[in-house]
Design an enzyme around this catalytic site. Structure first.
Site, short mmCIF file in Angstrom:
data_model
loop_
_atom_site.label_atom_id
_atom_site.label_comp_id
_atom_site.label_asym_id
_atom_site.label_seq_id
_atom_site.Cartn_x
_atom_site.Cartn_y
_atom_site.Cartn_z
N LYS A 1 0.86 -1.19 0.00
CA LYS A 1 0.00 0.00 0.00
C LYS A 1 0.90 1.25 0.00
O LYS A 1 2.13 1.12 0.12
CB LYS A 1 -0.92 -0.04 1.22
CG LYS A 1 -0.16 0.02 2.54
CD LYS A 1 -1.03 -0.34 3.72
CE LYS A 1 -0.20 -0.22 4.99
NZ LYS A 1 -0.85 -0.81 6.16
N TYR B 1 16.21 30.70 6.40
CA TYR B 1 15.09 31.49 6.93
C TYR B 1 15.17 31.61 8.45
O TYR B 1 15.48 30.62 9.13
CB TYR B 1 13.76 30.80 6.59
CG TYR B 1 13.32 30.91 5.15
CD1 TYR B 1 13.07 32.15 4.56
CD2 TYR B 1 13.12 29.76 4.38
CE1 TYR B 1 12.64 32.23 3.24
CE2 TYR B 1 12.69 29.84 3.07
CZ TYR B 1 12.46 31.08 2.50
OH TYR B 1 12.03 31.17 1.21
C1 LIG Z 1 0.03 -1.84 6.67
C2 LIG Z 1 -0.53 -3.11 7.11
C3 LIG Z 1 0.30 -4.22 7.35
C4 LIG Z 1 1.82 -4.15 7.24
O1 LIG Z 1 2.37 -3.33 8.24
P1 LIG Z 1 3.97 -3.24 8.48
O2 LIG Z 1 4.11 -2.65 9.81
O3 LIG Z 1 4.48 -2.32 7.42
O4 LIG Z 1 4.50 -4.61 8.32
C5 LIG Z 1 -0.29 -5.42 7.70
N1 LIG Z 1 -1.65 -5.51 7.83
C6 LIG Z 1 -2.48 -4.47 7.61
C7 LIG Z 1 -3.95 -4.65 7.76
C8 LIG Z 1 -1.94 -3.23 7.26
O5 LIG Z 1 -2.76 -2.20 7.07
#
Ligand SMILES: *Cc1c(COP(=O)(O)O)cnc(C)c1O
Length: 383
Positions: free
Chosen positions: A36, A275
């Protein structure tokens, strides 16, 4: 190259991380690669074939648009699972493309079963159980109703999985809560077995749970951050190293984000730099200007905090992060010249910059900084 910085993705680093994850998960445990957030900023289109090359055949995304990218970029028949959002209009597309869906409410379940029935097809589902995170997931009464629905449409689905997600396995502060979720998950799956409903895969572990709570590994693990070469938190790394002889970080950064020095400048003791007045030169010094700022995804949180690598040395970002520029103190690298490489994330010589080494003031910084790397930065795969 027109752009002010580039991102390189290392195939060998990814292979090392995937090997590590598979060894940790153990024989027979399937790994789903969580991609994702545009593969945590790495870029889904490039990352999917890389992960396939490293042996991955299952991917997890948040939404249907990401699933579409996986369907289009996979080259080895890999499967994809949507953990989050899909419009009802796209459900038929998901069914026809064997895209797997998290089911966290009854409406979604009923609509997809009816659609599958109408098209004489099967929808591939994962029942997402609420166990205490109180975000998404079927409550106990909803689970009972879901079981009734499944019995009503026995030929319209494949039960690919039953799953849950933990509310903070990366911090010991949440220990009691995670433990109670594990307990609750077991209780609810017993309800399913009593109705002779058995999923192909049970999966609950994210990266932190995989490392710190071995009992959560089950048949499949959903791993995001570890595969990119980062531990979720420093605490999780310490947890992993606790009983190991070898105290080195077992992961390698997949992503290298690089730019070049654009200009240098001399400043005298007592002068403010950039800045405002957040940085005053404590001695006569030389400063590098680097053409990367918050518009390129370099967080303003890194003002007077960030570190970069130049000439094989670790140097400090000074002053505030501007929209398109950062300033770096060159005191330790007097030989640096305009055009020299600047590593923002990744390695140079023996040194490396993980996002976390920017500072531990927020655990979420790794995740946030990576996913905010704009798609407009060119990416290329290196060995
Ligand atoms: C993002 C996510 C993961 C993976 O998380 P990590 O900490 O990056 O391993 C696993 N399960 C769900 C439902 C997620 O949203």
């Amino acid at each position: 190259m027109f752009e002010t910085s580039i991102i390189e993705l290392s195939q060998s680093a990814l292979q090392k991380n995937i090997n590590f994850i598979k060894t940790l998960a153990g024989d027979g445990v399937r790994m789903s690669s969580v991609i994702k957030g545009n593969a945590y900023g790495h870029g889904i289109d490039l990352f999917v074939p890389m992960a396939e090359k490293a042996g991955v055949r299952h991917f997890s995304v948040f939404s249907a648009d990401e699933a579409l990218q996986v369907v289009q970029s996979q080259q080895h028949g890999s499967k994809v699972m949507i953990m989050g959002h899909i419009h009802n209009e796209e459900l038929l597309w998901a069914i026809e493309n064997n895209v797997e869906l998290f089911i966290f409410d009854l409406g979604r379940l009923e609509t997809s079963l009816q659609l599958a029935a109408k098209n004489k097809a099967q929808v591939r589902i994962h029942l997402h159980l609420e166990t205490g995170m109180n975000r998404l997931g079927l409550e106990e009464d909803e689970l009972l109703k879901a079981i009734d629905l499944l019995k009503k449409y026995p030929d319209c689905f494949h039960l690919e999985g039953v799953c849950t997600h933990y509310a903070g396995a990366e911090s010991i502060a949440n220990y009691a809560r995670v433990k109670s979720q594990i307990h609750e998950y077991k209780r609810r799956t017993r309800l399913l077995s009593r109705h002779e409903i058995s999923p192909k895969y049970q999966h609950t572990a994210c990266s932190a749970a995989l490392v710190s709570y071995p009992q959560t590994r089950m048949d499949m693990v959903r791993v995001g951050i570890l595969q990119y070469g980062f531990f979720p938190t420093q605490e999780t790394l310490i947890q992993y190293l606790k009983n190991k002889e070898d105290k080195t970080d077992p992961l390698a950064r997949v992503l290298n984000w690089k730019s070049r020095i654009m200009s240098t400048k001399e400043v005298s003791t007592g002068e403010f730099v950039g800045y405002g007045t957040t940085y005053m030169a404590a001695a006569d010094s030389r400063i590098a200007v680097v053409p990367v700022g918050y518009a390129q995804g370099y967080s303003r949180l890194l003002s007077n905090q960030g570190r970069v690598l130049i000439c094989g040395k670790q140097l400090s970002v000074i002053g505030t992060v501007n929209m398109n520029l950062i300033l770096v103190d060159l005191t330790e690298a007097p030989e640096a010249q305009p055009g020299d490489e600047v590593v923002l994330i990744g390695s140079q010589g023996d040194l490396s910059i993980s996002v976390a080494s920017f500072g531990e003031f927020t655990n979420q910084l790794n995740y946030e900084l990576l996913t905010r790397l704009p798609m407009s930065i060119p990416r290329k795969v290196v060995s």
